[in-house]
Design a protein around this motif. Structure first.
Motif, PDB file in Angstrom:
ATOM      1  N   LEU A 198      33.236  23.822  46.832  1.00  0.00           N
ATOM      2  CA  LEU A 198      32.493  22.329  46.426  1.00  0.00           C
ATOM      3  C   LEU A 198      33.621  22.578  44.880  1.00  0.00           C
ATOM      4  O   LEU A 198      34.197  22.003  44.540  1.00  0.00           O
ATOM      5  CB  LEU A 198      31.175  23.213  45.816  1.00  0.00           C
ATOM      6  CG  LEU A 198      30.935  21.989  45.263  1.00  0.00           C
ATOM      7  CD1 LEU A 198      30.829  20.304  45.988  1.00  0.00           C
ATOM      8  CD2 LEU A 198      29.538  21.915  44.823  1.00  0.00           C
TER       9      LEU A 198
ATOM     10  N   PRO B  91      31.358  18.217  38.201  1.00  0.00           N
ATOM     11  CA  PRO B  91      30.135  18.343  38.714  1.00  0.00           C
ATOM     12  C   PRO B  91      29.130  17.999  37.131  1.00  0.00           C
ATOM     13  O   PRO B  91      28.822  18.078  36.044  1.00  0.00           O
ATOM     14  CB  PRO B  91      29.770  19.902  39.059  1.00  0.00           C
ATOM     15  CG  PRO B  91      30.533  20.387  38.087  1.00  0.00           C
ATOM     16  CD  PRO B  91      31.504  19.272  38.089  1.00  0.00           C
TER      17      PRO B  91
ATOM     18  N   TRP C 127      20.356  17.972  36.040  1.00  0.00           N
ATOM     19  CA  TRP C 127      19.483  17.353  36.618  1.00  0.00           C
ATOM     20  C   TRP C 127      18.099  17.550  36.816  1.00  0.00           C
ATOM     21  O   TRP C 127      17.215  17.123  37.027  1.00  0.00           O
ATOM     22  CB  TRP C 127      20.116  18.632  38.208  1.00  0.00           C
ATOM     23  CG  TRP C 127      21.103  18.604  38.656  1.00  0.00           C
ATOM     24  CD1 TRP C 127      22.051  19.791  39.317  1.00  0.00           C
ATOM     25  CD2 TRP C 127      21.135  17.826  39.749  1.00  0.00           C
ATOM     26  NE1 TRP C 127      22.645  18.290  39.549  1.00  0.00           N
ATOM     27  CE2 TRP C 127      22.313  17.334  40.806  1.00  0.00           C
ATOM     28  CE3 TRP C 127      20.480  16.208  40.341  1.00  0.00           C
ATOM     29  CZ2 TRP C 127      22.870  16.801  41.023  1.00  0.00           C
ATOM     30  CZ3 TRP C 127      20.483  15.367  40.933  1.00  0.00           C
ATOM     31  CH2 TRP C 127      22.014  15.731  41.902  1.00  0.00           C
TER      32      TRP C 127
ATOM     33  N   ARG D 194      29.028   9.489  39.438  1.00  0.00           N
ATOM     34  CA  ARG D 194      29.036  10.896  40.530  1.00  0.00           C
ATOM     35  C   ARG D 194      28.708  11.084  41.909  1.00  0.00           C
ATOM     36  O   ARG D 194      27.323  10.178  41.856  1.00  0.00           O
ATOM     37  CB  ARG D 194      28.315  12.339  39.328  1.00  0.00           C
ATOM     38  CG  ARG D 194      28.947  12.313  38.080  1.00  0.00           C
ATOM     39  CD  ARG D 194      28.523  13.127  36.969  1.00  0.00           C
ATOM     40  NE  ARG D 194      28.912  13.830  36.365  1.00  0.00           N
ATOM     41  CZ  ARG D 194      28.262  13.885  34.802  1.00  0.00           C
ATOM     42  NH1 ARG D 194      27.164  14.477  35.156  1.00  0.00           N
ATOM     43  NH2 ARG D 194      29.639  14.603  33.984  1.00  0.00           N
ATOM     44  N   ARG D 195      29.421  11.076  42.631  1.00  0.00           N
ATOM     45  CA  ARG D 195      28.202  11.471  44.268  1.00  0.00           C
ATOM     46  C   ARG D 195      27.572  11.589  44.260  1.00  0.00           C
ATOM     47  O   ARG D 195      27.033  10.993  45.018  1.00  0.00           O
ATOM     48  CB  ARG D 195      29.809  11.941  45.184  1.00  0.00           C
ATOM     49  CG  ARG D 195      29.530  11.588  46.384  1.00  0.00           C
ATOM     50  CD  ARG D 195      30.674  12.120  47.044  1.00  0.00           C
ATOM     51  NE  ARG D 195      31.863  12.500  46.254  1.00  0.00           N
ATOM     52  CZ  ARG D 195      32.603  13.332  47.239  1.00  0.00           C
ATOM     53  NH1 ARG D 195      32.337  13.489  48.456  1.00  0.00           N
ATOM     54  NH2 ARG D 195      33.208  13.899  46.282  1.00  0.00           N
ATOM     55  N   SER D 196      27.089  12.923  43.733  1.00  0.00           N
ATOM     56  CA  SER D 196      26.030  13.495  43.595  1.00  0.00           C
ATOM     57  C   SER D 196      24.504  13.382  43.399  1.00  0.00           C
ATOM     58  O   SER D 196      24.001  13.376  44.020  1.00  0.00           O
ATOM     59  CB  SER D 196      26.011  15.083  43.177  1.00  0.00           C
ATOM     60  OG  SER D 196      26.303  15.445  42.196  1.00  0.00           O
ATOM     61  N   ARG D 197      24.523  12.483  42.230  1.00  0.00           N
ATOM     62  CA  ARG D 197      23.885  12.297  41.894  1.00  0.00           C
ATOM     63  C   ARG D 197      23.510  10.399  42.287  1.00  0.00           C
ATOM     64  O   ARG D 197      22.780   9.981  43.154  1.00  0.00           O
ATOM     65  CB  ARG D 197      24.144  11.396  40.393  1.00  0.00           C
ATOM     66  CG  ARG D 197      23.038  10.860  39.451  1.00  0.00           C
ATOM     67  CD  ARG D 197      23.029  10.607  38.886  1.00  0.00           C
ATOM     68  NE  ARG D 197      22.597  12.349  37.644  1.00  0.00           N
ATOM     69  CZ  ARG D 197      23.407  12.182  36.460  1.00  0.00           C
ATOM     70  NH1 ARG D 197      23.005  10.983  35.811  1.00  0.00           N
ATOM     71  NH2 ARG D 197      22.791  13.670  36.228  1.00  0.00           N
TER      72      ARG D 197
ATOM     73  N   ASN E  82      24.577   9.873  45.930  1.00  0.00           N
ATOM     74  CA  ASN E  82      23.985  10.802  47.354  1.00  0.00           C
ATOM     75  C   ASN E  82      21.996  11.255  46.954  1.00  0.00           C
ATOM     76  O   ASN E  82      21.067  10.746  47.462  1.00  0.00           O
ATOM     77  CB  ASN E  82      24.279  11.947  48.131  1.00  0.00           C
ATOM     78  CG  ASN E  82      25.396  11.534  48.118  1.00  0.00           C
ATOM     79  OD1 ASN E  82      26.202  10.019  48.605  1.00  0.00           O
ATOM     80  ND2 ASN E  82      26.689  12.330  48.909  1.00  0.00           N
ATOM     81  N   TYR E  83      21.594  11.707  45.666  1.00  0.00           N
ATOM     82  CA  TYR E  83      20.169  12.480  45.390  1.00  0.00           C
ATOM     83  C   TYR E  83      19.810  10.681  45.402  1.00  0.00           C
ATOM     84  O   TYR E  83      18.402  10.351  46.076  1.00  0.00           O
ATOM     85  CB  TYR E  83      20.292  12.988  44.526  1.00  0.00           C
ATOM     86  CG  TYR E  83      19.141  12.825  43.276  1.00  0.00           C
ATOM     87  CD1 TYR E  83      18.331  14.083  44.474  1.00  0.00           C
ATOM     88  CD2 TYR E  83      18.715  12.434  42.842  1.00  0.00           C
ATOM     89  CE1 TYR E  83      17.127  13.889  43.842  1.00  0.00           C
ATOM     90  CE2 TYR E  83      17.340  12.386  42.036  1.00  0.00           C
ATOM     91  CZ  TYR E  83      16.875  13.186  42.323  1.00  0.00           C
ATOM     92  OH  TYR E  83      15.428  13.113  42.262  1.00  0.00           O
TER      93      TYR E  83
END
Length: 103
Positions: free
Chosen positions: A10, A21, A27, A53-56, A58-59
């Motif tokens: 990752l 990240p 988070w 941010r892709r992770s946020r 997607n969340y």
């Protein structure tokens, strides 16, 4: 047949894409804001369409999908079992729900 695989983690993926990240504090704030009614839906929509941010992102999309699915299940339950639930509630306190359904 010999194939070589790169050891991709990752961290290396994020470094190559130039994306930082989300921190633990980020988070924690995200989850706390997701607990506030009405604010959560607005923020999920903003994050789903405008988060860098892709992770946020997607969340937020996952939260919107789950919320929509649970709302659909609740609406189906009320439409199929609404009268039974109301009759059960009227059995608890007959005067409270007498206005909603007259016999």
């Amino acid at each position: 047949m010999s194939e070589s695989y790169e050891n991709v983690t990752l961290e290396t993926t994020l470094i190559e894409s130039g994306e930082k990240p989300v921190s633990i504090g980020g988070w924690v704030g995200t989850i706390l804001l997701s607990c506030v009614p009405a604010v959560n839906i607005i923020l999920w929509l903003i994050w789903a369409f405008a988060a860098k941010r892709r992770s946020r992102r997607n969340y937020a999309i996952a939260c919107l999908i789950l919320t929509g699915a649970l709302l659909l299940i609740a609406l189906l339950a009320v439409s199929f079992f609404g009268t039974a639930m109301l009759n059960w509630a009227r059995g608890l306190n007959p005067t409270l729900f007498s206005v909603l359904i007259t016999e």
